[in-house]
Design an enzyme around this catalytic site. Structure first.
Site, PDB file in Angstrom:
ATOM      1  N   ASN A  34     -19.111  -8.963 -11.896  1.00 37.74           N
ATOM      2  CA  ASN A  34     -19.760 -10.113 -12.531  1.00 37.74           C
ATOM      3  C   ASN A  34     -18.786 -11.010 -13.283  1.00 37.74           C
ATOM      4  OD1 ASN A  34     -22.063 -11.539 -14.125  1.00 37.74           O
ATOM      5  ND2 ASN A  34     -20.744 -10.618 -15.687  1.00 37.74           N
ATOM      6  N   LYS A  93     -16.256 -19.489  -6.014  1.00 44.16           N
ATOM      7  CA  LYS A  93     -17.554 -18.943  -5.591  1.00 44.16           C
ATOM      8  C   LYS A  93     -17.727 -19.070  -4.073  1.00 44.16           C
ATOM      9  CE  LYS A  93     -18.802 -17.755  -9.747  1.00 44.16           C
ATOM     10  NZ  LYS A  93     -18.921 -16.348 -10.152  1.00 44.16           N
ATOM     11  N   TYR A 132     -13.913 -23.639  -9.951  1.00 40.25           N
ATOM     12  CA  TYR A 132     -15.061 -22.725 -10.011  1.00 40.25           C
ATOM     13  C   TYR A 132     -15.779 -22.675  -8.658  1.00 40.25           C
ATOM     14  CZ  TYR A 132     -19.385 -20.631 -11.796  1.00 40.25           C
ATOM     15  OH  TYR A 132     -20.468 -19.815 -12.002  1.00 40.25           O
ATOM     16  N   ASP A 187      -8.731  -6.707 -18.094  1.00 38.23           N
ATOM     17  CA  ASP A 187      -8.726  -8.023 -17.453  1.00 38.23           C
ATOM     18  C   ASP A 187      -8.863  -7.766 -15.951  1.00 38.23           C
ATOM     19  OD1 ASP A 187      -8.051 -10.359 -16.167  1.00 38.23           O
ATOM     20  OD2 ASP A 187      -6.232 -10.726 -17.356  1.00 38.23           O
ATOM     21  N   VAL A 188      -9.962  -8.223 -15.352  1.00 36.60           N
ATOM     22  CA  VAL A 188     -10.198  -7.870 -13.944  1.00 36.60           C
ATOM     23  C   VAL A 188      -9.191  -8.512 -12.990  1.00 36.60           C
ATOM     24  CG1 VAL A 188     -12.668  -7.371 -14.215  1.00 36.60           C
ATOM     25  CG2 VAL A 188     -11.938  -9.701 -13.610  1.00 36.60           C
TER      26      VAL A 188
HETATM   27  C1  BGC Z   1     -22.499 -22.226 -13.662  1.00 37.27           C
HETATM   28  C2  BGC Z   1     -23.340 -22.882 -14.746  1.00 37.27           C
HETATM   29  C3  BGC Z   1     -24.281 -23.897 -14.133  1.00 37.27           C
HETATM   30  C4  BGC Z   1     -25.023 -23.341 -12.935  1.00 37.27           C
HETATM   31  C5  BGC Z   1     -25.837 -24.406 -12.203  1.00 37.27           C
HETATM   32  C6  BGC Z   1     -23.410 -21.685 -12.606  1.00 37.27           C
HETATM   33  O1  BGC Z   1     -22.703 -21.009 -11.629  1.00 37.27           O
HETATM   34  O2  BGC Z   1     -21.699 -21.214 -14.234  1.00 37.27           O
HETATM   35  O3  BGC Z   1     -22.508 -23.504 -15.708  1.00 37.27           O
HETATM   36  O4  BGC Z   1     -25.222 -24.312 -15.118  1.00 37.27           O
HETATM   37  O5  BGC Z   1     -24.129 -22.765 -12.030  1.00 37.27           O
HETATM   38  O6  BGC Z   1     -25.119 -25.596 -11.966  1.00 37.27           O
END
Ligand code: BGC
Length: 269
Positions: free
Chosen positions: A96, A171, A167, A69-70
């Site tokens: 990744n 990022k 998410y 598990d990273v």
């Molecule tokens: C997400 C995907 C998405 C894409 C474009 C990616 O980083 O993991 O679920 O389709 O971005 O929105």
């Protein structure tokens, strides 16, 4: 199979996290095709990891699978220790491993916030730290760089994403983690970069691309007119890890069929 002349990563070792499927698997195989030995990290999908190992071996490279598990520091240390025990060095890291836990803003639980930040951001940080420590221990080898790190970001490091704030935050954080680490490590000839994929057909977004109506809507966001394939990203990673990209330092390479070009504005006056 790649021509021998294209095996420009021969004698190098890559750790690829989250390599049991999708982008990680494609990166592992693309690196293997260029001759790299690959440590195939996975979290839960042992069968997927075994398939990645097979595909690397079919490409004429060495590979082994390792569960970790990273987001767990001990797990990351064990992954790197096993890689060094097996292949003696680490020259390339593809950080990744990543996941989505989607929810509307006020429904997002702290647990799902922490899981996504833990794997996507902290996981990359922990793997990058271990990689840099190992690069320093082994010194210069078969590359112009002491070591190469590629983090898997997303177009959502700049495109805000309602319903996915954990998410997108992970990022966005990754983007400055990469640039700041690159600034700090460049003088040691360690290259840290990122790839920002757009919509690539993998398990993470299967619910979207397997539904014709949602796929039509998605196509409007991709001027190039097709969804990406994992190989589109694997090929980018192999190039970025090579000496052909030796002057690329602290950059995020967007590979997205034009998704970041604000295609909604195309017919706007
Ligand atoms: C997400 C995907 C998405 C894409 C474009 C990616 O980083 O993991 O679920 O389709 O971005 O929105």
């Amino acid at each position: 199979m790649t021509e021998a002349s294209e095996r420009y990563l021969a004698d190098q070792v890559a750790v690829v996290t989250g390599a049991s499927s999708g982008l990680g698997q494609a990166c592992a195989v693309a690196l293997a095709r260029r001759g790299a030995s690959v440590a195939v990290n996975y979290h839960h999908d042992a069968d997927g990891a075994a398939q990645t190992v097979r595909r690397c071996e079919e490409a004429g490279a060495r590979a082994f699978a390792f569960q970790a598990d990273v987001s767990d520091e001990d797990g990351v240390k064990a992954l790197f220790a096993e890689t060094v025990d097996t292949y003696a060095t680490v020259d390339i890291l593809v950080a990744n491993a990543g996941l989505q836990k989607d929810a509307r803003f006020t429904d997002l639980t702290l647990k799902d916030w922490n899981t996504v930040i833990g794997v996507n951001l902290t996981g990359a940080f922990l793997c990058m730290q271990e990689a840099v420590r190992q690069f320093r221990r082994q010194g210069m080898r078969h590359s112009r760089a002491l070591g190469k790190i590629i983090a898997m970001s997303s177009v959502h490091d700049v495109i805000p994403w309602a319903g996915h704030v954990n998410y997108a935050a992970s990022k966005g954080g990754l983007s400055l983690l990469v640039k700041s680490a690159a600034q700090e490590l460049a003088e040691e000839k360690i290259r840290v970069n990122a790839i920002a994929p757009g919509a690539i057909a993998t398990a993470i977004n299967k619910s979207v691309w397997s539904d014709p109506a949602q796929m039509e809507a998605l196509k409007k966001l991709m001027p190039y007119g097709r969804i990406g394939q994992p190989e589109d990203i694997g090929e980018a990673a192999a190039w970025m890890a090579s000496d052909m990209a030796d002057y690329m330092v602290g950059h995020t390479m967007v590979v997205d069929g034009g998704m970041e070009l604000y295609p909604e504005f195309r017919d706007n006056g």
